[in-house]
Design a protein around this motif. Structure first.
Motif, PDB file in Angstrom:
ATOM      1  N   THR A  22     -19.174   1.178  13.297  1.00 57.52           N
ATOM      2  CA  THR A  22     -19.061   1.764  14.447  1.00 57.52           C
ATOM      3  C   THR A  22     -19.656   3.141  14.343  1.00 57.52           C
ATOM      4  N   ASP A  23     -19.751   3.975  15.474  1.00 55.50           N
ATOM      5  CA  ASP A  23     -19.948   5.386  15.527  1.00 55.50           C
ATOM      6  C   ASP A  23     -18.797   6.012  15.946  1.00 55.50           C
ATOM      7  N   GLY A  24     -18.346   7.093  14.906  1.00 54.36           N
ATOM      8  CA  GLY A  24     -17.253   7.903  15.466  1.00 54.36           C
ATOM      9  C   GLY A  24     -16.164   7.562  15.085  1.00 54.36           C
ATOM     10  N   GLY A  25     -15.990   6.500  14.291  1.00 51.72           N
ATOM     11  CA  GLY A  25     -14.431   6.237  13.813  1.00 51.72           C
ATOM     12  C   GLY A  25     -14.465   6.131  12.136  1.00 51.72           C
ATOM     13  N   ARG A  26     -13.639   6.945  11.748  1.00 52.03           N
ATOM     14  CA  ARG A  26     -13.725   6.909  10.047  1.00 52.03           C
ATOM     15  C   ARG A  26     -12.144   6.674   9.661  1.00 52.03           C
ATOM     16  N   VAL A  27     -11.944   5.359   9.232  1.00 51.62           N
ATOM     17  CA  VAL A  27     -10.473   5.325   8.625  1.00 51.62           C
ATOM     18  C   VAL A  27     -10.214   6.113   7.560  1.00 51.62           C
ATOM     19  N   VAL A  28      -9.086   7.111   7.771  1.00 53.00           N
ATOM     20  CA  VAL A  28      -8.672   7.935   6.327  1.00 53.00           C
ATOM     21  C   VAL A  28      -7.354   7.513   5.980  1.00 53.00           C
ATOM     22  N   ALA A  29      -6.733   6.677   6.641  1.00 54.52           N
ATOM     23  CA  ALA A  29      -5.332   6.457   6.158  1.00 54.52           C
ATOM     24  C   ALA A  29      -4.841   5.133   6.593  1.00 54.52           C
ATOM     25  N   VAL A  30      -3.750   4.613   5.864  1.00 56.86           N
ATOM     26  CA  VAL A  30      -3.219   3.249   6.289  1.00 56.86           C
ATOM     27  C   VAL A  30      -1.731   3.297   5.970  1.00 56.86           C
ATOM     28  N   ALA A  31      -1.062   2.847   6.949  1.00 54.50           N
ATOM     29  CA  ALA A  31       0.436   2.634   6.683  1.00 54.50           C
ATOM     30  C   ALA A  31       0.953   1.176   6.847  1.00 54.50           C
ATOM     31  N   ASP A  32       1.687   0.564   5.650  1.00 57.19           N
ATOM     32  CA  ASP A  32       2.056  -0.753   5.505  1.00 57.19           C
ATOM     33  C   ASP A  32       3.308  -0.434   4.680  1.00 57.19           C
ATOM     34  N   PRO A  33       4.534  -1.143   4.980  1.00 62.42           N
ATOM     35  CA  PRO A  33       5.706  -1.242   4.311  1.00 62.42           C
ATOM     36  C   PRO A  33       5.522  -1.853   2.980  1.00 62.42           C
ATOM     37  N   SER A  34       4.498  -2.912   2.995  1.00 70.16           N
ATOM     38  CA  SER A  34       4.298  -3.720   1.674  1.00 70.16           C
ATOM     39  C   SER A  34       3.492  -2.956   0.521  1.00 70.16           C
ATOM     40  N   GLN A  35       4.004  -2.814  -0.264  1.00 74.04           N
ATOM     41  CA  GLN A  35       3.223  -2.319  -1.669  1.00 74.04           C
ATOM     42  C   GLN A  35       1.852  -3.045  -1.847  1.00 74.04           C
ATOM     43  N   PRO A  36       1.955  -4.273  -2.064  1.00 76.99           N
ATOM     44  CA  PRO A  36       0.601  -4.915  -2.431  1.00 76.99           C
ATOM     45  C   PRO A  36      -0.449  -4.805  -1.302  1.00 76.99           C
ATOM     46  N   ARG A  37       0.146  -4.694   0.027  1.00 73.84           N
ATOM     47  CA  ARG A  37      -1.027  -4.490   1.128  1.00 73.84           C
ATOM     48  C   ARG A  37      -1.523  -2.945   0.856  1.00 73.84           C
ATOM     49  N   ARG A  38      -0.672  -1.988   0.483  1.00 74.86           N
ATOM     50  CA  ARG A  38      -1.315  -0.644   0.119  1.00 74.86           C
ATOM     51  C   ARG A  38      -2.041  -0.855  -0.840  1.00 74.86           C
ATOM     52  N   ASP A  39      -1.917  -1.115  -1.946  1.00 73.20           N
ATOM     53  CA  ASP A  39      -2.795  -1.568  -3.140  1.00 73.20           C
ATOM     54  C   ASP A  39      -4.114  -2.091  -2.872  1.00 73.20           C
ATOM     55  N   ARG A  40      -3.934  -3.168  -1.841  1.00 78.61           N
ATOM     56  CA  ARG A  40      -5.055  -3.862  -1.364  1.00 78.61           C
ATOM     57  C   ARG A  40      -6.148  -2.585  -0.603  1.00 78.61           C
ATOM     58  N   ALA A  41      -5.506  -1.923   0.255  1.00 75.27           N
ATOM     59  CA  ALA A  41      -6.291  -1.038   0.730  1.00 75.27           C
ATOM     60  C   ALA A  41      -7.081  -0.025  -0.026  1.00 75.27           C
ATOM     61  N   LEU A  42      -6.409   0.386  -1.128  1.00 78.21           N
ATOM     62  CA  LEU A  42      -6.861   1.329  -2.076  1.00 78.21           C
ATOM     63  C   LEU A  42      -7.884   0.591  -2.796  1.00 78.21           C
ATOM     64  N   GLU A  43      -7.648  -0.680  -3.027  1.00 78.42           N
ATOM     65  CA  GLU A  43      -8.987  -1.255  -3.969  1.00 78.42           C
ATOM     66  C   GLU A  43     -10.154  -1.340  -3.143  1.00 78.42           C
ATOM     67  N   LEU A  44      -9.756  -1.478  -1.833  1.00 82.70           N
ATOM     68  CA  LEU A  44     -11.161  -1.533  -0.828  1.00 82.70           C
ATOM     69  C   LEU A  44     -11.684  -0.060  -0.750  1.00 82.70           C
ATOM     70  N   ASP A  45     -10.888   0.992  -0.791  1.00 82.99           N
ATOM     71  CA  ASP A  45     -11.332   2.167  -0.289  1.00 82.99           C
ATOM     72  C   ASP A  45     -10.386   3.103  -1.112  1.00 82.99           C
ATOM     73  N   PRO A  46     -10.587   3.731  -2.250  1.00 83.71           N
ATOM     74  CA  PRO A  46      -9.760   4.500  -3.155  1.00 83.71           C
ATOM     75  C   PRO A  46      -9.603   5.961  -2.495  1.00 83.71           C
ATOM     76  N   SER A  47     -10.473   6.267  -1.350  1.00 84.39           N
ATOM     77  CA  SER A  47     -10.375   7.563  -0.825  1.00 84.39           C
ATOM     78  C   SER A  47      -9.143   7.624   0.137  1.00 84.39           C
TER      79      SER A  47
END
Ligand SMILES: NC(=O)c1ccc[n+]([C@@H]2O[C@H](COP(=O)([O-])OP(=O)(O)OC[C@H]3O[C@@H](n4cnc5c(N)ncnc54)[C@H](O)[C@@H]3O)[C@@H](O)[C@H]2O)c1
Length: 335
Positions: A22-47
């Motif tokens: 998309t134009d104009g949308g940049r994902v900078v953060a993720v909130a999720d109560p599940s640690q494995p899901r937060r780990d998955r987000a960082l695996e896909l985008d460490p920033s």
């Protein structure tokens, strides 16, 4: 626009990839109560910044947009918190369970002066474009009768790290297939007929004695100038999708990705099969996000998504009440 995704399961993960297109949308953060899901987000985008909740995310960051992809029970509460924090909100379906809950959320977005926008992605699907085109240029005339029939052998499962069968838990899902897939069918019908139905009649096959989890439902919407039947099942022996719309001069049928237009002497066949076949339909996201950003830039248009949220909730609310009353015809009310 800086985007925070809240709920990083099947839909949230698909969204991370979809924003890249998309134009104009940049994902900078993720909130999720599940640690494995937060780990998955960082695996896909460490920033990415990751946090266990929206509240924790908002303590450290002010995103322009909060994109809510959690299970339905949390949508209204998370959307209200994000709006109050000054963020625009894009929220997965169903945004709200009842007309009353939808009205409160719409008021909250008006008070906050921020956009509340439903992720009604089927409105940006090739099926919906085909149905719209059949009316505007395909020659079938104004819609008179619509049939949407979605058959599945089971509900879709969520990510293993959280509660994969939340769709069958009314405390998490708010209902069954009518809220889950039916939401798409209802806003599609509202758009095609351009009006609120006057009456709804629904019958359901319940999975529980409390009648809170419908695993199959048959809904009939009477519009001032036509009707729509929505027939949904999670207990079918087959998987199939049918969208049919007829007007005074012809009809269009989309069955499992093949569209057939028949109007007068014209008969056209077109393939609409999704290139990815993904259940999260990320290929429809760019068009929806473009509409979201256009709408965000023009506050005078914010009433349109707000009304769609209210009307969709009002129809589903009435359908559940009708089904609980054994198929009683009920009026649909939404301001
Ligand atoms: N529009 C579509 O085409 C489409 C497709 C799939 C899912 N969805 C919608 O997306 C939403 C999520 O569905 P899913 O299939 O991704 O479910 P899922 O189970 O795969 O993921 C849900 C995620 O939300 C997280 N979560 C739970 N409670 C939370 C909370 N309070 N705050 C933040 N995150 C929380 C879970 O840890 C999990 O990672 C639902 O509303 C569903 O209807 C829409």
């Amino acid at each position: 626009m800086k985007v925070g995704i809240v709920g990083f399961g099947t839909a949230g993960e698909a969204r991370l990839g979809a924003y890249r297109g998309t134009d104009g949308g940049r994902v900078v953060a993720v909130a999720d109560p599940s640690q494995p899901r937060r780990d998955r987000a960082l695996e896909l985008d460490p920033s990415l910044m990751t946090r266990p909740s929206l509240a924790a995310l908002l303590e450290d960051l002010s995103p322009d947009v909060v994109d809510i992809c959690s299970p339905p029970a949390y949508h209204a509460e998370l959307a209200a918190a994000a709006l109050r924090a000054g963020c625009h909100v894009l929220c997965e379906k169903p945004v709200a369970f009842t007309d009353r809950e939808a009205a409160a959320l719409v008021d909250c977005s008006a008070v906050a002066g921020r956009l509340l926008y439903p992720a009604h992605n089927y409105a940006f699907s090739p099926m919906m474009s085909t149905l719209n085109e059949a009316v505007t240029s395909g020659g079938i005339g104004s819609p008179m009768v619509a049939t949407f029939q979605i058959k599945r052998p089971a509900h879709a499962r969520g990510v293993a790290a959280w509660a994969p069968d939340w769709r069958r838990d009314p405390a998490q899902a708010g209902g069954g297939i009518l809220l889950d897939h039916g939401t798409h069918c209802v806003y599609m019908a509202l758009r095609l007929f351009g009006q609120l139905p006057t009456t709804v009649v629904a019958t359901a096959q319940w999975a529980d004695s409390a009648q809170r989890m419908d695993e199959a439902v048959d809904v009939w919407l009477a519009f001032p100038a036509g009707s729509c039947r929505i027939d949904l099942s999670w207990t079918s022996t087959v998987r199939s999708n049918l969208y049919r719309l007829s007007g005074p001069d012809g009809s269009v049928t989309v069955r499992d990705g093949e569209a057939v237009l028949a109007a007068g002497a014209v008969r056209q066949v077109r393939q609409l099969t999704s290139p990815t076949g993904s259940s999260t339909h990320e290929e429809w996201f760019a068009a929806m996000f473009a509409d979201f950003t256009r709408t965000a830039d023009c506050p005078s248009t914010w009433d349109r998504p707000r009304q769609e949220i209210r009307r969709t909730a009002a129809v589903i609310d009435a359908a559940y009440r009708s089904a609980a009353a054994g198929g009683a015809p009920l009026p649909v009310r939404a301001s």
